[in-house]
Motif scaffolding. Sequence first.
Motif, PDB file in Angstrom:
ATOM      1  N   UNK A   5       0.851  -1.206   0.000  1.00 12.34           N
ATOM      2  CA  UNK A   5       0.000   0.000   0.000  1.00 12.34           C
ATOM      3  C   UNK A   5       0.885   1.255   0.000  1.00 12.34           C
ATOM      4  N   UNK A   6       1.977   1.220   0.791  1.00 17.80           N
ATOM      5  CA  UNK A   6       2.917   2.352   0.832  1.00 17.80           C
ATOM      6  C   UNK A   6       3.562   2.570  -0.542  1.00 17.80           C
ATOM      7  N   UNK A   7       3.876   1.471  -1.223  1.00 15.19           N
ATOM      8  CA  UNK A   7       4.458   1.538  -2.569  1.00 15.19           C
ATOM      9  C   UNK A   7       3.519   2.218  -3.550  1.00 15.19           C
ATOM     10  N   UNK A   8       2.242   1.838  -3.455  1.00 13.40           N
ATOM     11  CA  UNK A   8       1.245   2.390  -4.380  1.00 13.40           C
ATOM     12  C   UNK A   8       1.074   3.896  -4.173  1.00 13.40           C
ATOM     13  N   UNK A   9       1.254   4.350  -2.920  1.00 13.32           N
ATOM     14  CA  UNK A   9       1.040   5.763  -2.594  1.00 13.32           C
ATOM     15  C   UNK A   9       2.272   6.630  -2.857  1.00 13.32           C
ATOM     16  N   UNK A  10       3.458   6.041  -2.767  1.00 10.18           N
ATOM     17  CA  UNK A  10       4.689   6.854  -2.783  1.00 10.18           C
ATOM     18  C   UNK A  10       4.944   7.579  -4.096  1.00 10.18           C
ATOM     19  N   UNK A  11       4.931   6.843  -5.183  1.00  9.63           N
ATOM     20  CA  UNK A  11       5.344   7.409  -6.477  1.00  9.63           C
ATOM     21  C   UNK A  11       4.381   6.993  -7.581  1.00  9.63           C
ATOM     22  N   UNK A  12       4.263   7.858  -8.581  1.00  9.99           N
ATOM     23  CA  UNK A  12       3.443   7.509  -9.745  1.00  9.99           C
ATOM     24  C   UNK A  12       4.185   6.475 -10.574  1.00  9.99           C
ATOM     25  N   UNK A  13       3.453   5.471 -11.021  1.00 10.07           N
ATOM     26  CA  UNK A  13       4.105   4.404 -11.768  1.00 10.07           C
ATOM     27  C   UNK A  13       4.329   4.782 -13.240  1.00 10.07           C
ATOM     28  N   UNK A  14       3.430   5.593 -13.764  1.00 14.94           N
ATOM     29  CA  UNK A  14       3.588   6.029 -15.159  1.00 14.94           C
ATOM     30  C   UNK A  14       4.743   7.023 -15.251  1.00 14.94           C
ATOM     31  N   UNK A  15       5.628   6.786 -16.217  1.00 13.88           N
ATOM     32  CA  UNK A  15       6.842   7.605 -16.308  1.00 13.88           C
ATOM     33  C   UNK A  15       6.554   9.064 -16.671  1.00 13.88           C
ATOM     34  N   UNK A  16       5.557   9.269 -17.504  1.00 14.51           N
ATOM     35  CA  UNK A  16       5.267  10.630 -17.970  1.00 14.51           C
ATOM     36  C   UNK A  16       4.406  11.427 -16.997  1.00 14.51           C
ATOM     37  N   UNK A  17       3.886  10.760 -15.997  1.00 16.90           N
ATOM     38  CA  UNK A  17       2.972  11.433 -15.071  1.00 16.90           C
ATOM     39  C   UNK A  17       3.751  12.201 -13.999  1.00 16.90           C
ATOM     40  N   UNK A  18       3.592  13.509 -13.991  1.00 17.73           N
ATOM     41  CA  UNK A  18       4.291  14.345 -13.011  1.00 17.73           C
ATOM     42  C   UNK A  18       3.298  15.342 -12.416  1.00 17.73           C
ATOM     43  N   UNK A  19       3.579  15.739 -11.182  1.00 17.33           N
ATOM     44  CA  UNK A  19       2.658  16.611 -10.473  1.00 17.33           C
ATOM     45  C   UNK A  19       3.336  17.956 -10.164  1.00 17.33           C
ATOM     46  N   UNK A  20       2.569  19.042 -10.216  1.00 14.78           N
ATOM     47  CA  UNK A  20       3.199  20.356  -9.974  1.00 14.78           C
ATOM     48  C   UNK A  20       3.549  20.567  -8.509  1.00 14.78           C
ATOM     49  N   UNK A  21       4.669  21.181  -8.276  1.00 11.36           N
ATOM     50  CA  UNK A  21       5.075  21.543  -6.917  1.00 11.36           C
ATOM     51  C   UNK A  21       5.806  22.884  -6.986  1.00 11.36           C
ATOM     52  N   UNK A  22       5.519  23.748  -6.026  1.00  6.12           N
ATOM     53  CA  UNK A  22       6.113  25.080  -6.053  1.00  6.12           C
ATOM     54  C   UNK A  22       7.390  25.106  -5.216  1.00  6.12           C
ATOM     55  N   UNK A  23       8.463  25.573  -5.833  1.00  5.02           N
ATOM     56  CA  UNK A  23       9.717  25.738  -5.101  1.00  5.02           C
ATOM     57  C   UNK A  23       9.576  26.967  -4.201  1.00  5.02           C
ATOM     58  N   UNK A  24       9.568  26.734  -2.898  1.00  2.00           N
ATOM     59  CA  UNK A  24       9.300  27.819  -1.944  1.00  2.00           C
ATOM     60  C   UNK A  24      10.391  28.891  -1.955  1.00  2.00           C
ATOM     61  N   UNK A  25      11.627  28.495  -2.318  1.00  2.00           N
ATOM     62  CA  UNK A  25      12.747  29.452  -2.300  1.00  2.00           C
ATOM     63  C   UNK A  25      12.731  30.364  -3.525  1.00  2.00           C
ATOM     64  N   UNK A  26      12.598  29.753  -4.698  1.00  2.00           N
ATOM     65  CA  UNK A  26      12.635  30.564  -5.927  1.00  2.00           C
ATOM     66  C   UNK A  26      11.252  31.024  -6.370  1.00  2.00           C
TER      67      UNK A  26
END
Lengths: 182, 162
Positions: A140-161
Motif C-alpha cells: 500500500x505504501x508503494x502504491x502511494x509513494x510514487x506515480x508508476x507512469x513515467x510521464x505522469x508528473x505533479x506540480x510543486x512550487x519551489x518555496x525558495x525561488x
Amino acid sequence: MGKRFKLHIDRNAEFELDLAPLLAVMVKLVPVLLVSSAFVQMMIIETELPQVVQDAVKKQEADPNAASISVAVTKSDGVKITLTEKGQAHVEVVGLGQDKQIDYPTLHAKFVALKKSHPAIFKIDIQPDGDVAYKDVVRVMDEARKAREKDLRFPVKDEKSGKETTTDYMFPEIVFGNTMDG
Amino acid sequence: MTRKRFSVPIKKNQSFGLNITSMTDMFTILLVFLLQSFAAGEVQIDPVDGVRLPQSSTEKNPVDGAKLSVSAKEIRFDQKVVALIKDNQVDTAALDAHDNQFIKPLFEELKKLNTDNEKLAKTGKVLLQADENIPYATLRKIMYTASMAGFPNLKLVTTVGN
C-alpha cells in the motif's frame, strides 16, 4: 653512402595474443567477487525527499487547516481512503478482488486521482489493522509513494525561488498513525 | 602369415597450445555480471535466517541504524534474541504487565545502545528486517517500544521488486 634501412612488413603475418596472464587474474577475481557479492539486493523505505518536496511537506505540516489524507487498511474490507478538507470528510473505499487481495491497480489509480486534485498534499497517515500482513502494508505504501507512469508528473512550487516545477512523488511522507494508540 | 602391428607414433618432445580464448570470454562475462551485482552501499545488511523480506519499489540504499529483525519465531536485536514469537504474536512473557504494547527486553537493549553507541543512538534510526507475513500488530509493538527508547526513525528493509 649507406644503404637505407627498409622495414619489411608482412601483411599476411598472424600473431597469437597471450591470454594466460589475463585468465590468471580473472580466475582469482571471480571467486573473490562470488564470495563478497550480495545476490539478494536489499533496500530501505524511508522518506529521503528532494528539497522542493521537503519544503512542500514542511508547509503542509505548518498549516493546521490544510487538507489531510488518512488510509485505513483492513483485511476484510480493503483500503479506506479518507480525505479531510475544510472540516468535511470524503471517504473512498478500494475493496478486495476475487482473490481476496486488495485491488492494487485501482488503489494506485485512486491515489493518482487524489494527487491530481490535491497536489499540495505530500503526507498521508496510514492506519493498518493489527491482522494485516506486513507485505500488504509495504505494498500500500508503494502504491502511494510514487506515480508508476513515467510521464505522469505533479506540480510543486519551489518555496525558495517561487518557480513551479514537477515531481513524480505523490505521497512520499507516510506516517504510521496508530503506532502510539496502545 | 604375420601381420604388422599398428602403432601410434608418439613424439615424446611434442608440445601443444591450449586455446583459452573461449574460456577468457566466459570469465569476462562472469566478471562483468559479478561487478554489476556487487553491493556498493555504505552499509551491508546480512540476510537473517527465517526472514523473508517483502518486495518494494524503493530505490534507497540502506543506512546505518539499530538492526532489528522479526522472524516467525523470534525478535532479534543485532543477532541477539530479545523476545520469542508464538502464533505471530509476541510472547506474553516479554511484554510489560501494565502495557501490552511494550516489549521490555527490547527496550532494555535499545536503552543500552544509547550509552554504548551514542553516535548511532543520536540518529534514532532503526533498520527493521521483518518477515513479510508478520501481522502489523506485532510490528506496532516493536515500533512503539523503539519510539519509547528514543528510536523513532523507522527504516523498513525490503528486497528489490517491481
